[in-house]
Scaffold this motif. Structure first.
Motif, mmCIF file in Angstrom:
data_model
loop_
_atom_site.group_PDB
_atom_site.id
_atom_site.type_symbol
_atom_site.label_atom_id
_atom_site.label_comp_id
_atom_site.label_asym_id
_atom_site.label_seq_id
_atom_site.Cartn_x
_atom_site.Cartn_y
_atom_site.Cartn_z
ATOM 1 N N MET A 1 -5.077 -12.681 -2.818
ATOM 2 C CA MET A 1 -3.777 -13.153 -3.292
ATOM 3 C C MET A 1 -3.894 -13.766 -4.682
ATOM 4 O O MET A 1 -3.018 -13.628 -5.518
ATOM 5 N N ARG A 4 -3.655 -11.196 -7.254
ATOM 6 C CA ARG A 4 -2.291 -10.735 -7.530
ATOM 7 C C ARG A 4 -1.581 -11.683 -8.478
ATOM 8 O O ARG A 4 -0.935 -11.260 -9.418
ATOM 9 N N SER A 145 6.367 10.081 -1.040
ATOM 10 C CA SER A 145 5.670 11.298 -0.642
ATOM 11 C C SER A 145 6.477 12.010 0.433
ATOM 12 O O SER A 145 7.230 11.371 1.173
ATOM 13 N N SER A 147 5.579 13.132 3.187
ATOM 14 C CA SER A 147 5.278 12.702 4.550
ATOM 15 C C SER A 147 6.006 11.407 4.894
ATOM 16 O O SER A 147 6.284 11.152 6.064
ATOM 17 N N GLN A 148 6.351 10.604 3.878
ATOM 18 C CA GLN A 148 7.072 9.364 4.175
ATOM 19 C C GLN A 148 8.484 9.647 4.695
ATOM 20 O O GLN A 148 8.954 8.986 5.614
ATOM 21 N N ARG A 165 16.264 3.976 3.407
ATOM 22 C CA ARG A 165 15.112 3.136 3.709
ATOM 23 C C ARG A 165 13.864 3.525 2.939
ATOM 24 O O ARG A 165 12.983 2.706 2.730
ATOM 25 N N VAL A 166 13.761 4.803 2.568
ATOM 26 C CA VAL A 166 12.536 5.244 1.903
ATOM 27 C C VAL A 166 12.784 5.633 0.446
ATOM 28 O O VAL A 166 12.255 5.026 -0.473
ATOM 29 N N HIS A 169 14.291 2.951 -2.002
ATOM 30 C CA HIS A 169 13.361 1.851 -2.207
ATOM 31 C C HIS A 169 12.191 2.282 -3.075
ATOM 32 O O HIS A 169 11.771 1.571 -3.984
ATOM 33 N N ALA A 170 11.678 3.487 -2.804
ATOM 34 C CA ALA A 170 10.542 3.987 -3.588
ATOM 35 C C ALA A 170 10.941 4.257 -5.028
ATOM 36 O O ALA A 170 10.096 4.305 -5.914
ATOM 37 N N HIS A 245 7.364 -6.154 -6.428
ATOM 38 C CA HIS A 245 6.039 -6.779 -6.465
ATOM 39 C C HIS A 245 5.002 -5.963 -5.703
ATOM 40 O O HIS A 245 3.815 -6.105 -5.912
ATOM 41 N N TRP A 246 5.474 -5.073 -4.813
ATOM 42 C CA TRP A 246 4.546 -4.256 -4.028
ATOM 43 C C TRP A 246 3.933 -3.147 -4.860
ATOM 44 O O TRP A 246 2.886 -2.613 -4.542
ATOM 45 N N ARG A 248 2.161 -1.529 -8.241
ATOM 46 C CA ARG A 248 1.203 -2.059 -9.206
ATOM 47 C C ARG A 248 1.878 -2.302 -10.543
ATOM 48 O O ARG A 248 1.553 -3.201 -11.266
#
Lengths: 531, 258
Positions: A1, A4, A145, A147-148, A165-166, A169-170, A245-246, A248
């Motif tokens: 942490m 980060r 991706s 697969s997500q 949801r995917v 957000h991505a 923040h998730w 990079r």
């Protein structure tokens, strides 16, 4: 942490450090050459009263922010269907390319004819940021991706749930990155609009200061506009990092990512299909441009005397009643502008390539340049033209300087990134065979960077065009940029519409030609195989 | 499932990914699909998951169509790449199937799953902070979160090193001992198939089909020591014999076909 938290702090430190270094360097330079240093500028702002600059900045933001927001919404409205139905993607992307190729200085006078109030400046701000937002949103929506999303379906989720949801957000990191990059662009768009004529705003203040040869105020206004754009840039960056923040980073390289999007749907190696695609794109673009022209004239309700139609322009260009057809004279002006633009492009490519190569051979240079390059990203570069004119005079030098500055940035960033992405095994292979850094650069990294150079060139070409037009108008007094604005002041509406048509068309053709050059170069490099 | 055929059009020539394939998976057992790349094992898994529809034949899970099973959130699935959502914590990733099913997440149940896959203490970690093996455990826990009727695993241990893989094999066995869910595992590793399965279905490619079903009679619980037993090696040898006979050439595979 702790790692980060440290990495969150680093950009801020880099910002502060490089900012301080630039200010210090500038103050030192001011002692040597005839350039007001930061202290002199602060004094000037003090004597003028900060309210002058603050109010001008607010006036500019009043046009820049709605344009920016409008472009963001429009980009989302284009990117969502393009992602849901990939058939639509090339067409919608082409729309973005068209908006990007419109030279703001050329389209500005036309917008001032057909729109009232702040309309033209808002529109210019929107046009300046639309393509970036479109590329960012489309890239973002493709970021997750397969697969997500497949996973959501397998767990019994609906297509809507997969989107919400995917996918959405991505998409956030690339979206915020685009939002950040387009913040200075929208300020620039609004300022170019103000150059062309407005009552308030930083652009007005800047042009007036430049035309009264007031160097310290020109410097001050340039600095203030950079600060306004920089605060927007940093603000979006901070909010973006907090929301993502998730991830990079918030990476978006306009040149590379727009090429990646295009590569996603170009038809393989089949020449016939590539030709057909190209022809379709050409026809579509022409139809769209003419349609938009007609629609704008109809909607705005301007008189036919002021708002000329494509047919009027064609008649004007080919009319040979008074000597040779006017198109030859306009072609001459265009030739000058293209020369100016080419000089800037060549200068920018050379500077970008040489510096990228030097910083590859001598890594400390890379760290040294990172700060200024980072700051340049947050500045509306073309808006510094009036200042550059006062510094470099009205000769050919200014045209080359503006073009070089505008081109340098995308070339340097994209090529450096390409160098950084060289597989370590490839470098190890060269080293194992006794080759040095120069060998690695020459045999591996430079050939691999060729697509990046072309991609950067595509992004830079329309900017270089706008830069050349502005420099011609404000400094050299020749070429398309000067004649275009001359036509405005002479109320020569035929001449104006004709020149806008020619400039815009050429800008789009150039964008296409760079793409063609890229295809040819890639063929030569890979023997016609896929990358 | 009976006579399942699936054909894809690749350019102009149709490619038969699966041809008239029959397969029975007894409730509560683990069946492995073992085969070379391109033998249609992942296609088969997609059919089980209701993500794709067969051109001919039928698949029934507990007498229901996979599409129905999927819509009623009865399918748990995990892929080779863990496919975790990078912005969600471990706990939140595991809750995803429940959210999609609009079922409330029972805190104790989720914590039980996290404990079961050995990730206690990492509930709030983001995927980027986990190792590859830990991410796969999250993916398996997520597949089990909505208490599915079937668990479909598509090479979930494919990208892991030997040590971590064996560790996760034991984990999976332990998880299934606690909750015996019907499982289909796709793999291309012979030892993995033999170690984990009740039955190994060996598949061959072009066209994709099952060539042999080998029952694995190793006793439970299976231990690492068993990996060195004669019976284990005998079963592995039988699998590899069938597998390689069908890879070597079409003549050999024609002979094996029944």
């Amino acid at each position: 942490m702790t790692m980060r938290r440290y990495s969150n702090l680093r950009p801020a430190l880099a910002w502060g450090g490089s900012f301080g270094a630039v200010v210090l360097l500038w103050q030192c330079a001011a002692l040597v050459v005839a350039l007001p240093g930061p202290l002199a500028i602060m004094r000037r702002i003090g004597t003028d009263g900060p309210a002058l600059y603050w109010n001008a900045g607010l006036a500019t933001l009043r046009c820049a922010l709605p344009g920016w927001a409008g472009a963001t919404v429009a980009a989302a409205l284009c990117a969502l269907p393009a992602t849901m139905w990939p058939v639509l993607a090339p067409g919608l992307f082409q729309l973005g390319v068209m908006s990007y190729c419109l030279p703001s200085l050329a389209i500005g006078p036309v917008l001032m004819i057909v729109l009232d109030g702040d309309g033209p400046r808002i529109m210019l701000a929107a046009l300046a940021s639309f393509f970036t937002m479109l590329v960012g949103t489309m890239t973002g929506l493709r970021a997750c991706s397969p697969s997500q999303t497949l996973l959501v379906t397998a767990f019994g989720g609906t297509a809507l749930q997969a989107l919400l949801r995917v996918r959405l957000h991505a998409a956030l990191p690339a979206w915020f990155a685009a939002l950040r990059i387009s913040a200075p662009a929208s300020v620039l768009g609004a300022m170019v609009g103000e150059f062309l004529g407005a009552e308030h705003g930083l652009g007005v203040l800047l042009i007036n200061a430049q035309q009264s040869l007031d160097l310290s105020r020109t410097c001050a206004v340039t600095l203030v506009s950079a600060a306004f754009a920089g605060v927007l840039y940093a603000g979006v960056g901070i909010v973006g990092h907090a929301c993502t923040h998730w991830a990079r980073d918030m990476p978006l390289d306009l040149a590379r990512d727009s090429e990646a999007l295009r590569a996603g749907w170009t038809a393989g190696p089949n020449r016939m299909r590539v030709l057909l695609h190209g022809a379709g794109r050409l026809a579509g673009t022409t139809a769209l441009a003419l349609g938009a022209w007609w629609l704008v004239l109809r909607m705005s309700g301007v008189t036919p005397y002021v708002g000329r139609s494509p047919y009027d322009v064609l008649l004007y260009l080919t009319d040979g009643a008074e000597g040779p057809p006017r198109i030859s004279a306009i072609a001459g002006e265009l030739g000058i502008t293209l020369q100016d633009m080419a000089a800037g492009l060549v200068g920018g490519i050379m500077a970008g390539l040489v510096l990228a190569m030097c910083s590859q051979l001598w890594p400390p240079l890379h760290r040294l340049l990172a700060g200024p390059v980072f700051i340049m990203q947050a500045i509306p570069l073309i808006a510094t033209t009036p200042l550059l004119i006062l510094l470099f005079g009205r000769g050919e030098a200014i045209v080359v300087t503006v073009g070089t500055i505008v081109t340098f940035f995308p070339v340097f960033v994209t090529v450096s990134q390409s160098f950084a992405q060289t597989p370590r095994t490839a470098l190890a292979l060269i080293a194992a065979n006794g080759g040095g850094r120069v060998d690695a650069l020459r045999r591996v990294q430079l050939p691999a960077a060729l697509p990046s150079i072309f991609a950067a060139l595509r992004i830079a070409a329309p900017l270089a065009m706008t830069g050349a037009l502005i420099a011609e108008w404000l400094a050299t007094g020749r070429g398309m940029g000067y004649m275009l604005l001359n036509a405005v002041s002479m109320s020569d509406y035929d001449g104006l519409w004709a020149r806008v048509t020619v400039t815009t068309t050429v800008s789009m053709i150039l964008y296409g030609l760079v793409g063609l050059g890229e295809v040819v170069a890639m063929r030569a490099l890979t023997g016609g195989r896929d990358r | 499932m009976r006579g399942v055929t699936r054909t894809f059009a690749l350019g102009v020539t149709p490619v038969v990914a699966l041809e008239a394939m029959d397969l029975d998976v007894p409730a509560g057992t683990l069946v492995s699909l073992l085969g070379p790349s391109g033998c249609g094992k992942s296609t088969l898994l997609r059919l089980f998951a209701g993500l794709d529809v067969p051109d001919a034949g039928s698949i029934l899970i507990d007498g229901r169509h996979p599409g129905d099973m999927r819509a009623s959130h009865q399918i748990g699935i995990a892929f080779q790449d863990a496919s975790l959502l990078p912005w969600r914590s471990v706990r939140s990733n595991i809750c995803l199937p429940l959210e999609l099913a609009r079922r409330p997440a029972d805190h104790h149940q989720i914590q039980g799953l996290i404990d079961m896959v050995g990730l206690s203490g990492f509930e709030n970690a983001l995927p980027a902070q986990l190792s590859g093996g830990m991410r796969q455990r999250v993916a398996i826990a997520r597949a089990l979160a909505a208490t599915p009727a079937v668990l479909l695993l598509d090479e979930p241990f494919g990208a892991l090193d030997e040590v971590v893989r064996l560790h996760l094999h034991l984990e999976l066995q332990r998880i299934r001992a606690a909750r015996p869910v019907t499982t289909v595992l796709v793999t291309h590793t012979i030892a993995e198939a033999v170690f984990l399965s009740d039955q190994v279905v060996v598949m061959a490619s072009r066209p994709g089909r099952a060539v042999s079903t080998i029952a694995i009679d190793l006793p439970y619980p299976r231990t690492p020591a068993m990996l060195r037993s004669a019976r284990f090696h005998e079963l592995c040898d039988r699998c590899s014999e069938v597998l390689f006979a069908n890879v070597a050439g079409t003549a050999a595979s024609a002979g094996m076909r029944e």
